[in-house]
Design an enzyme around this catalytic site. Sequence first.
Site, PDB file in Angstrom:
ATOM      1  N   ASP A   1       0.862  -1.195   0.000  1.00 36.99           N
ATOM      2  CA  ASP A   1       0.000   0.000   0.000  1.00 36.99           C
ATOM      3  C   ASP A   1       0.899   1.245   0.000  1.00 36.99           C
ATOM      4  O   ASP A   1       2.058   1.170   0.413  1.00 36.99           O
ATOM      5  CB  ASP A   1      -0.906   0.035   1.238  1.00 36.99           C
ATOM      6  CG  ASP A   1      -2.190   0.821   1.004  1.00 36.99           C
ATOM      7  OD1 ASP A   1      -3.271   0.191   0.923  1.00 36.99           O
ATOM      8  OD2 ASP A   1      -2.125   2.070   0.880  1.00 36.99           O
TER       9      ASP A   1
ATOM     10  N   ASP B   1       3.601   2.199  -4.716  1.00 39.04           N
ATOM     11  CA  ASP B   1       2.721   3.056  -5.520  1.00 39.04           C
ATOM     12  C   ASP B   1       2.394   2.277  -6.787  1.00 39.04           C
ATOM     13  O   ASP B   1       3.260   2.056  -7.636  1.00 39.04           O
ATOM     14  CB  ASP B   1       3.440   4.367  -5.864  1.00 39.04           C
ATOM     15  CG  ASP B   1       2.616   5.244  -6.796  1.00 39.04           C
ATOM     16  OD1 ASP B   1       1.470   4.861  -7.124  1.00 39.04           O
ATOM     17  OD2 ASP B   1       3.122   6.298  -7.214  1.00 39.04           O
ATOM     18  N   VAL B   2       1.142   1.853  -6.913  1.00 39.35           N
ATOM     19  CA  VAL B   2       0.777   0.965  -8.035  1.00 39.35           C
ATOM     20  C   VAL B   2       0.908   1.641  -9.402  1.00 39.35           C
ATOM     21  O   VAL B   2       0.897   0.966 -10.426  1.00 39.35           O
ATOM     22  CB  VAL B   2      -0.656   0.387  -7.886  1.00 39.35           C
ATOM     23  CG1 VAL B   2      -0.765  -0.524  -6.677  1.00 39.35           C
ATOM     24  CG2 VAL B   2      -1.722   1.478  -7.868  1.00 39.35           C
TER      25      VAL B   2
ATOM     26  N   TYR C   1     -14.246   6.955 -12.421  1.00 41.54           N
ATOM     27  CA  TYR C   1     -14.319   5.680 -11.685  1.00 41.54           C
ATOM     28  C   TYR C   1     -14.972   4.613 -12.561  1.00 41.54           C
ATOM     29  O   TYR C   1     -14.469   3.497 -12.686  1.00 41.54           O
ATOM     30  CB  TYR C   1     -15.097   5.878 -10.385  1.00 41.54           C
ATOM     31  CG  TYR C   1     -15.014   4.686  -9.445  1.00 41.54           C
ATOM     32  CD1 TYR C   1     -13.839   4.423  -8.730  1.00 41.54           C
ATOM     33  CD2 TYR C   1     -16.085   3.817  -9.270  1.00 41.54           C
ATOM     34  CE1 TYR C   1     -13.748   3.329  -7.871  1.00 41.54           C
ATOM     35  CE2 TYR C   1     -16.002   2.722  -8.415  1.00 41.54           C
ATOM     36  CZ  TYR C   1     -14.837   2.490  -7.715  1.00 41.54           C
ATOM     37  OH  TYR C   1     -14.747   1.405  -6.862  1.00 41.54           O
TER      38      TYR C   1
ATOM     39  N   LYS D   1     -13.091   1.238 -13.893  1.00 39.55           N
ATOM     40  CA  LYS D   1     -13.513  -0.107 -13.468  1.00 39.55           C
ATOM     41  C   LYS D   1     -14.072  -0.907 -14.655  1.00 39.55           C
ATOM     42  O   LYS D   1     -13.953  -2.134 -14.695  1.00 39.55           O
ATOM     43  CB  LYS D   1     -14.541  -0.013 -12.336  1.00 39.55           C
ATOM     44  CG  LYS D   1     -13.960   0.555 -11.034  1.00 39.55           C
ATOM     45  CD  LYS D   1     -12.846  -0.307 -10.477  1.00 39.55           C
ATOM     46  CE  LYS D   1     -12.401   0.123  -9.089  1.00 39.55           C
ATOM     47  NZ  LYS D   1     -11.316  -0.716  -8.546  1.00 39.55           N
TER      48      LYS D   1
ATOM     49  N   THR E   1     -15.585   4.096   2.019  1.00 38.86           N
ATOM     50  CA  THR E   1     -16.998   4.475   2.053  1.00 38.86           C
ATOM     51  C   THR E   1     -17.454   5.020   3.404  1.00 38.86           C
ATOM     52  O   THR E   1     -18.592   5.472   3.518  1.00 38.86           O
ATOM     53  CB  THR E   1     -17.883   3.258   1.690  1.00 38.86           C
ATOM     54  OG1 THR E   1     -17.482   2.158   2.514  1.00 38.86           O
ATOM     55  CG2 THR E   1     -17.749   2.879   0.234  1.00 38.86           C
TER      56      THR E   1
HETATM   57  N1  LIG Z   1     -15.880  -0.047  -0.721  1.00 38.10           N
HETATM   58  C1  LIG Z   1     -16.723  -0.200  -1.729  1.00 38.10           C
HETATM   59  O1  LIG Z   1     -17.939   0.021  -1.609  1.00 38.10           O
HETATM   60  C2  LIG Z   1     -16.203  -0.711  -3.067  1.00 38.10           C
HETATM   61  C3  LIG Z   1     -17.155  -1.089  -4.022  1.00 38.10           C
HETATM   62  C4  LIG Z   1     -16.707  -1.576  -5.244  1.00 38.10           C
HETATM   63  C5  LIG Z   1     -15.352  -1.699  -5.499  1.00 38.10           C
HETATM   64  N2  LIG Z   1     -14.454  -1.301  -4.555  1.00 38.10           N
HETATM   65  C6  LIG Z   1     -13.036  -1.448  -4.886  1.00 38.10           C
HETATM   66  O2  LIG Z   1     -12.437  -2.317  -3.945  1.00 38.10           O
HETATM   67  C7  LIG Z   1     -11.048  -2.024  -3.822  1.00 38.10           C
HETATM   68  C8  LIG Z   1     -10.685  -1.889  -2.351  1.00 38.10           C
HETATM   69  O3  LIG Z   1     -11.320  -0.737  -1.829  1.00 38.10           O
HETATM   70  P1  LIG Z   1     -11.776  -0.565  -0.315  1.00 38.10           P
HETATM   71  O4  LIG Z   1     -13.219  -0.318  -0.334  1.00 38.10           O
HETATM   72  O5  LIG Z   1     -11.212  -1.632   0.539  1.00 38.10           O
HETATM   73  O6  LIG Z   1     -11.131   0.859   0.000  1.00 38.10           O
HETATM   74  P2  LIG Z   1      -9.839   1.318   0.823  1.00 38.10           P
HETATM   75  O7  LIG Z   1      -9.746   2.790   0.594  1.00 38.10           O
HETATM   76  O8  LIG Z   1      -9.870   0.802   2.197  1.00 38.10           O
HETATM   77  O9  LIG Z   1      -8.653   0.547   0.075  1.00 38.10           O
HETATM   78  C9  LIG Z   1      -7.995   1.017  -1.062  1.00 38.10           C
HETATM   79  C10 LIG Z   1      -6.507   1.068  -0.743  1.00 38.10           C
HETATM   80  O10 LIG Z   1      -5.803   1.433  -1.942  1.00 38.10           O
HETATM   81  C11 LIG Z   1      -4.694   2.197  -1.531  1.00 38.10           C
HETATM   82  N3  LIG Z   1      -4.140   2.987  -2.642  1.00 38.10           N
HETATM   83  C12 LIG Z   1      -4.684   4.085  -3.219  1.00 38.10           C
HETATM   84  N4  LIG Z   1      -3.849   4.580  -4.164  1.00 38.10           N
HETATM   85  C13 LIG Z   1      -2.756   3.762  -4.171  1.00 38.10           C
HETATM   86  C14 LIG Z   1      -1.549   3.755  -4.914  1.00 38.10           C
HETATM   87  N5  LIG Z   1      -1.280   4.683  -5.854  1.00 38.10           N
HETATM   88  N6  LIG Z   1      -0.650   2.750  -4.684  1.00 38.10           N
HETATM   89  C15 LIG Z   1      -0.898   1.818  -3.737  1.00 38.10           C
HETATM   90  N7  LIG Z   1      -2.028   1.772  -2.992  1.00 38.10           N
HETATM   91  C16 LIG Z   1      -2.938   2.753  -3.211  1.00 38.10           C
HETATM   92  C17 LIG Z   1      -5.223   3.065  -0.404  1.00 38.10           C
HETATM   93  O11 LIG Z   1      -4.182   3.580   0.407  1.00 38.10           O
HETATM   94  C18 LIG Z   1      -6.155   2.125   0.322  1.00 38.10           C
HETATM   95  O12 LIG Z   1      -5.529   1.503   1.434  1.00 38.10           O
HETATM   96  C19 LIG Z   1     -10.824  -0.745  -4.640  1.00 38.10           C
HETATM   97  O13 LIG Z   1     -10.285  -1.082  -5.904  1.00 38.10           O
HETATM   98  C20 LIG Z   1     -12.228  -0.181  -4.800  1.00 38.10           C
HETATM   99  O14 LIG Z   1     -12.362   0.620  -5.944  1.00 38.10           O
HETATM  100  C21 LIG Z   1     -14.850  -0.809  -3.347  1.00 38.10           C
END
Ligand SMILES: NC(=O)c1ccc[n+]([C@@H]2O[C@H](COP(=O)([O-])OP(=O)(O)OC[C@H]3O[C@@H](n4cnc5c(N)ncnc54)[C@H](O)[C@@H]3O)[C@@H](O)[C@H]2O)c1
Length: 250
Positions: free
Chosen positions: A37, A63-64, A155, A159, A193
């Site tokens: 992360d 950093d992805v 977004y 996706k 969220t």
């Molecule tokens: N929470 C929801 O309702 C939801 C719904 C559909 C899809 N998603 C997807 O699920 C995945 C996980 O999300 P989550 O809900 O656990 O949110 P989250 O914010 O807890 O996790 C996302 C993580 O990605 C990290 N991140 C952001 N930019 C980065 C970078 N450049 N390099 C490395 N890490 C980076 C953040 O620091 C964070 O810890 C995401 O891809 C999100 O789009 C989430």
Amino acid sequence: MNRLRNRVVIITGAAGGMGKSEAILFAQEGAKVLATDNQFEKLDKWVSEAQKEKLTIECITHDVTSEASWKKVTDKAIKLYGKIDILVNNAGVYPFNGSCDNTDKALWDKVIAINLTGPFLGVKAVIPYMKKNKQGVIVNVSSIAGMVGGNGAAYTASKGGLRLLTKDLAVEYAKDNIRVNSLHPGGVLTPMTEGMVKGAGMKEMIKSTSPQGRMADPIELANAALFLASPESSFMTGAELVVDGGAVAR
Ligand SMILES: NC(=O)c1ccc[n+]([C@@H]2O[C@H](COP(=O)([O-])OP(=O)(O)OC[C@H]3O[C@@H](n4cnc5c(N)ncnc54)[C@H](O)[C@@H]3O)[C@@H](O)[C@H]2O)c1
């Protein structure tokens, strides 16, 4: 237990939310996990706790969007565990109020870089190791926003792009015994969220958009990711697993 015995897994975006849940569950199932992360302090804190529980989890700042950063991640996985079997492209960002009007080019570029270019770079980084092993599994965490509109311009595009990138990779790498599938969560209670959920009228909104009338716990998505990562889904590639309480069934 042991559904991922001795499998080496890289999970991005694992500082909290779904990525953390996936990392812990996969390790409980026997995997050797490298959690990554760009919020390293937050990541390192829970990983240190998990190590005390004898789970095989290490972590690295990442950093992805950077090819050089991906190289450090794969180098560390090889140094620690000697191979790479599974990649979960989980890191992502969600811009609130991200309608097209509210999205300038800088925001568009950022969201595409993290949510779409990031997984592409990850695949390029791990594929040589998977080919060498003659096996591999990639799970791309997309969203129901990758299937239907209404979740903001960048977004949704990112996706949706990830959903189809998954299918292209599945076709390209089936001959190498590498499976690639996408996971499509609906609303999940995570750091992404939590601010939104506290907003006025959100409870009613969630009830009206999700037939199950609630958001998911991250473990419900981690279980789905585990199924895609494990041999139990051996005849699945290029597929979409929707885990959304019925939201896109409406
Ligand atoms: N929470 C929801 O309702 C939801 C719904 C559909 C899809 N998603 C997807 O699920 C995945 C996980 O999300 P989550 O809900 O656990 O949110 P989250 O914010 O807890 O996790 C996302 C993580 O990605 C990290 N991140 C952001 N930019 C980065 C970078 N450049 N390099 C490395 N890490 C980076 C953040 O620091 C964070 O810890 C995401 O891809 C999100 O789009 C989430």
